[in-house]
Design an enzyme around this catalytic site. Sequence first.
Site, PDB file in Angstrom:
ATOM      1  CG  HIS A 439      53.335   7.567 107.211  1.00 27.61           C
ATOM      2  ND1 HIS A 439      53.439   8.934 107.342  1.00 27.61           N
ATOM      3  CD2 HIS A 439      52.185   7.352 106.536  1.00 27.61           C
ATOM      4  CE1 HIS A 439      52.383   9.515 106.782  1.00 27.61           C
ATOM      5  NE2 HIS A 439      51.617   8.576 106.280  1.00 27.61           N
ATOM      6  CG  ASP A 443      54.095  13.338 106.351  1.00 29.84           C
ATOM      7  OD1 ASP A 443      54.062  12.414 107.192  1.00 29.84           O
ATOM      8  OD2 ASP A 443      54.282  14.531 106.640  1.00 29.84           O
TER       9      ASP A 443
END
Length: 466
Positions: A439, A443
């Site tokens: 992450h 995203d």
Amino acid sequence: MTDVAVEVLLPKIGLTMQEGTIDEWLVPTGAAVAEGDALLRLATDKVDVDVEAEAGGLFHPVVPAGATVPAGALIGWLLAEGEQPPEAAGAPTPAGPGAGAGPGVPPTVTGTGAAPGIGGAGAAPSVNGAGGRLLSSPNARRVAAVADVDLTAVRGTGPRGRIVSEDVEEFLAALPGDLVAPVPQGATPSSPLVRKLAKERDIDLSTVNGTGPGGRIRRSDLDAVTPAPVRRNTVPQPGDVLPLTGMRGTIARRMHASLQEMAQLTHGYEVRMDAVVSLRDRLKEEWADSDLPVPSLNDFLLKAAALALREHPLLNATVREDAVHLLDGIHLGFAVAVPGGLMVPVIEDAVALPLPEIARRSRALAQAAREGRISPTQLEGATFTVTSLGGYGVDFFTPVINPGNVAILGVGRLRDGVEWVDDRPLRTRVLTLSLTFDHRAVDGAPAAEYLRTVGELLSKPLRLLV
């Protein structure tokens, strides 16, 4: 037989090897060893290999079986009759960093300070031996003599810049064909290990076509004549103690570091496989009389994963120096279960390969990994990894990202699904993809878009054939 003590150093297998575990000494202490005899079984973070003696003599180990030592460390001596090992007991003298590491464990061998392979293709080899002599192994000198190569032109990648036989072979491979010295009349150029394997498999080397420099016979040439025997997996038993060394230890450290250093999240995504299953059935019939390999379901997924990365480059990246670096090449790693752990062979430039070639390479690499024949270079450079547990009946799982990558794609089992059409159930073929992503670099939305692209490619698989 040698007339002076010869060091036995832990060899460096591949550019990224830092340490290795001596699984087993193959000869007893004091035994007479000839050049080329198998001396030990070495377990590294990538492969397990037999290491041959580079000279003859009476063998005297200085570390016990099971020890994990750095590449280039002193692990034994080859002595003349009546000769005593240096330093009396033969143990390495602790000095500087690494001293006091424990009984029987040699200190870390410090090289020139440069990372492996750094210095440029034309860098001169190190001259670190006594009296300014060129450091080179006996095997390297023999290969160079057969091919009439001046060792001063070869760049050494071994400990302290030592030239090993692989350096000479790489030097020869880079030469134009007309500059490689011809094989002497009647000679069959091959390494001692190749001759040993040929004897074990009852292969006449004079009948083998050598594909190495100057017609040199390689291990792969023997495998083309008689495949290597498959190593059997030893099933762990209750009460066993399994040390975290070698491949198992490397897996443990890398996976723990991966989870500690990345912000990992996993998406699950169901994809339709009806069109892939139908196309594969057609290919089985149409290619039955050809030499084209019929792609497996995983081969289709490898190709789809590679093509989708071209549209979603954020997933084909690495994080270093507080930045996300998008990578130029798309090199797919795929997990293969082997005794004691797993390996990740790499299909280079997968996006540019037609599906039959991906199928051919994936099969060859997987077989080489299971048989212990795969080379370290075939396990390096993956920019993205695909791993499957579908063969074990698993639908969804959470794969762990290989350090250096930002994503890994998990593949579940092919199973029946249901789609409703005008209030009527329609049987479908589906599987679940599990995409774990870092992450920090990606995203959730871009990761989901990547999965959707993979699904769209699988829904029209004819595009995957080329």
